[in-house]
Design a protein around this motif. Sequence first.
Motif, PDB file in Angstrom:
ATOM      1  N   PRO A   9       0.721  -1.291   0.004  1.00 39.23           N
ATOM      2  CA  PRO A   9      -0.055  -0.183  -0.015  1.00 39.23           C
ATOM      3  C   PRO A   9       0.736   1.540  -0.109  1.00 39.23           C
ATOM      4  O   PRO A   9       0.209   2.331   0.135  1.00 39.23           O
ATOM      5  N   SER A  10       2.146   1.139   0.036  1.00 40.51           N
ATOM      6  CA  SER A  10       2.938   2.463   0.167  1.00 40.51           C
ATOM      7  C   SER A  10       3.019   3.281  -1.205  1.00 40.51           C
ATOM      8  O   SER A  10       3.612   4.393  -0.893  1.00 40.51           O
ATOM      9  N   GLN A  11       2.734   2.814  -2.277  1.00 38.39           N
ATOM     10  CA  GLN A  11       2.619   3.504  -3.682  1.00 38.39           C
ATOM     11  C   GLN A  11       4.125   3.779  -3.913  1.00 38.39           C
ATOM     12  O   GLN A  11       4.400   4.808  -4.699  1.00 38.39           O
ATOM     13  N   GLN A  12       5.167   3.274  -3.192  1.00 37.57           N
ATOM     14  CA  GLN A  12       6.435   3.444  -3.832  1.00 37.57           C
ATOM     15  C   GLN A  12       6.581   2.923  -5.228  1.00 37.57           C
ATOM     16  O   GLN A  12       5.905   1.940  -5.603  1.00 37.57           O
ATOM     17  N   GLN A  13       7.439   3.563  -6.058  1.00 39.32           N
ATOM     18  CA  GLN A  13       7.595   3.195  -7.549  1.00 39.32           C
ATOM     19  C   GLN A  13       9.036   2.920  -7.675  1.00 39.32           C
ATOM     20  O   GLN A  13       9.850   3.915  -7.242  1.00 39.32           O
ATOM     21  N   PHE A  14       9.434   2.220  -8.592  1.00 36.89           N
ATOM     22  CA  PHE A  14      10.843   2.023  -9.209  1.00 36.89           C
ATOM     23  C   PHE A  14      10.675   1.415 -10.385  1.00 36.89           C
ATOM     24  O   PHE A  14       9.805   0.820 -10.900  1.00 36.89           O
ATOM     25  N   GLU A  15      11.985   1.485 -11.203  1.00 38.13           N
ATOM     26  CA  GLU A  15      12.017   0.833 -12.652  1.00 38.13           C
ATOM     27  C   GLU A  15      13.132  -0.533 -12.435  1.00 38.13           C
ATOM     28  O   GLU A  15      13.797  -0.296 -11.668  1.00 38.13           O
ATOM     29  N   VAL A  16      12.480  -1.306 -13.097  1.00 40.30           N
ATOM     30  CA  VAL A  16      13.089  -2.689 -13.241  1.00 40.30           C
ATOM     31  C   VAL A  16      13.564  -2.837 -14.596  1.00 40.30           C
ATOM     32  O   VAL A  16      12.727  -2.794 -15.589  1.00 40.30           O
ATOM     33  N   SER A  17      15.072  -3.065 -14.923  1.00 40.30           N
ATOM     34  CA  SER A  17      15.461  -3.095 -16.213  1.00 40.30           C
ATOM     35  C   SER A  17      15.429  -4.727 -16.600  1.00 40.30           C
ATOM     36  O   SER A  17      15.578  -5.656 -15.741  1.00 40.30           O
ATOM     37  N   GLN A  28      18.463  -1.503  -5.460  1.00 39.44           N
ATOM     38  CA  GLN A  28      19.386  -0.434  -6.295  1.00 39.44           C
ATOM     39  C   GLN A  28      18.739   0.883  -6.210  1.00 39.44           C
ATOM     40  O   GLN A  28      19.281   1.767  -6.248  1.00 39.44           O
ATOM     41  N   CYS A  29      17.168   0.908  -6.398  1.00 38.84           N
ATOM     42  CA  CYS A  29      16.630   2.287  -6.075  1.00 38.84           C
ATOM     43  C   CYS A  29      16.539   2.667  -4.692  1.00 38.84           C
ATOM     44  O   CYS A  29      15.793   3.842  -4.640  1.00 38.84           O
ATOM     45  N   GLY A  30      16.832   1.902  -3.767  1.00 40.47           N
ATOM     46  CA  GLY A  30      16.619   2.305  -2.256  1.00 40.47           C
ATOM     47  C   GLY A  30      15.187   1.815  -1.557  1.00 40.47           C
ATOM     48  O   GLY A  30      14.911   2.431  -0.668  1.00 40.47           O
ATOM     49  N   VAL A  31      14.681   1.020  -2.360  1.00 45.34           N
ATOM     50  CA  VAL A  31      13.344   0.651  -2.057  1.00 45.34           C
ATOM     51  C   VAL A  31      13.506  -0.705  -1.414  1.00 45.34           C
ATOM     52  O   VAL A  31      14.017  -1.778  -1.730  1.00 45.34           O
ATOM     53  N   GLN A  32      12.844  -0.637  -0.244  1.00 44.19           N
ATOM     54  CA  GLN A  32      13.073  -1.843   0.898  1.00 44.19           C
ATOM     55  C   GLN A  32      12.037  -2.854   0.577  1.00 44.19           C
ATOM     56  O   GLN A  32      10.891  -2.668   0.900  1.00 44.19           O
ATOM     57  N   ILE A  33      12.387  -4.064   0.097  1.00 48.03           N
ATOM     58  CA  ILE A  33      11.364  -5.175   0.285  1.00 48.03           C
ATOM     59  C   ILE A  33      12.086  -6.148   1.084  1.00 48.03           C
ATOM     60  O   ILE A  33      13.239  -6.616   0.945  1.00 48.03           O
ATOM     61  N   PRO A  34      11.238  -6.664   2.020  1.00 48.57           N
ATOM     62  CA  PRO A  34      11.826  -7.690   3.002  1.00 48.57           C
ATOM     63  C   PRO A  34      12.452  -8.821   2.227  1.00 48.57           C
ATOM     64  O   PRO A  34      11.788  -9.258   1.436  1.00 48.57           O
ATOM     65  N   SER A  35      13.633  -9.211   2.659  1.00 51.48           N
ATOM     66  CA  SER A  35      14.320 -10.140   1.853  1.00 51.48           C
ATOM     67  C   SER A  35      15.462 -10.794   2.806  1.00 51.48           C
ATOM     68  O   SER A  35      15.867 -10.031   3.854  1.00 51.48           O
ATOM     69  N   ARG A  36      15.839 -11.974   2.652  1.00 54.47           N
ATOM     70  CA  ARG A  36      16.918 -12.618   3.387  1.00 54.47           C
ATOM     71  C   ARG A  36      17.816 -13.358   2.620  1.00 54.47           C
ATOM     72  O   ARG A  36      19.088 -12.956   2.196  1.00 54.47           O
ATOM     73  N   CYS A  37      17.305 -14.436   1.916  1.00 48.71           N
ATOM     74  CA  CYS A  37      18.354 -15.525   1.184  1.00 48.71           C
ATOM     75  C   CYS A  37      18.336 -14.952  -0.206  1.00 48.71           C
ATOM     76  O   CYS A  37      19.447 -15.293  -0.719  1.00 48.71           O
ATOM     77  N   LYS A  38      17.573 -14.337  -0.822  1.00 48.38           N
ATOM     78  CA  LYS A  38      17.962 -13.775  -2.279  1.00 48.38           C
ATOM     79  C   LYS A  38      17.670 -14.710  -3.308  1.00 48.38           C
ATOM     80  O   LYS A  38      18.171 -14.804  -4.431  1.00 48.38           O
ATOM     81  N   VAL A  39      17.311 -16.274  -2.862  1.00 50.23           N
ATOM     82  CA  VAL A  39      17.498 -17.197  -4.002  1.00 50.23           C
ATOM     83  C   VAL A  39      15.836 -17.898  -3.864  1.00 50.23           C
ATOM     84  O   VAL A  39      16.137 -19.206  -4.291  1.00 50.23           O
ATOM     85  N   GLY A  40      15.169 -17.381  -3.195  1.00 53.11           N
ATOM     86  CA  GLY A  40      13.732 -18.075  -3.241  1.00 53.11           C
ATOM     87  C   GLY A  40      13.458 -19.267  -2.112  1.00 53.11           C
ATOM     88  O   GLY A  40      12.570 -20.195  -2.276  1.00 53.11           O
ATOM     89  N   VAL A  41      14.331 -19.334  -1.361  1.00 51.56           N
ATOM     90  CA  VAL A  41      13.927 -20.276  -0.154  1.00 51.56           C
ATOM     91  C   VAL A  41      13.524 -19.957   0.809  1.00 51.56           C
ATOM     92  O   VAL A  41      12.588 -20.549   1.418  1.00 51.56           O
ATOM     93  N   CYS A  42      13.691 -18.819   1.434  1.00 48.86           N
ATOM     94  CA  CYS A  42      13.317 -18.466   2.978  1.00 48.86           C
ATOM     95  C   CYS A  42      11.881 -17.900   2.745  1.00 48.86           C
ATOM     96  O   CYS A  42      11.162 -17.757   3.806  1.00 48.86           O
TER      97      CYS A  42
END
Length: 89
Positions: A9-17, A28-42
């Motif tokens: 609901p934050s309405q934050q926007q960014f571009e993905v190449s 890279q755009c400074g937008v925080q998405i909760p993440s831990r492992c970065k490989v789809g396991v956690c």
Amino acid sequence: MSYKVTLLPSQQQFEVSEGQTILEAALQCGVQIPSRCKVGVCTTCLCKKSQGDVHYQLEPMLTQKEQEQGWIFPCLAYAKSHLILILDE
């Protein structure tokens, strides 16, 4: 080519190449998405796609039903269109 991603609901926007995962682009755009492992396991970054299309180089550990309901892993997903993602469901 790049696509716009809107987070609700934050309405934050960014571009993905092209060639960037959604999570990589967000960070890279400074937008925080909760993440831990970065490989789809956690499953920390799991969110719901409200609009748009994504593709994966490696299929995520989601059931067909979960994918049909719109669940995606931003750490593994590549945008194929502009996206609206819901982070707090």
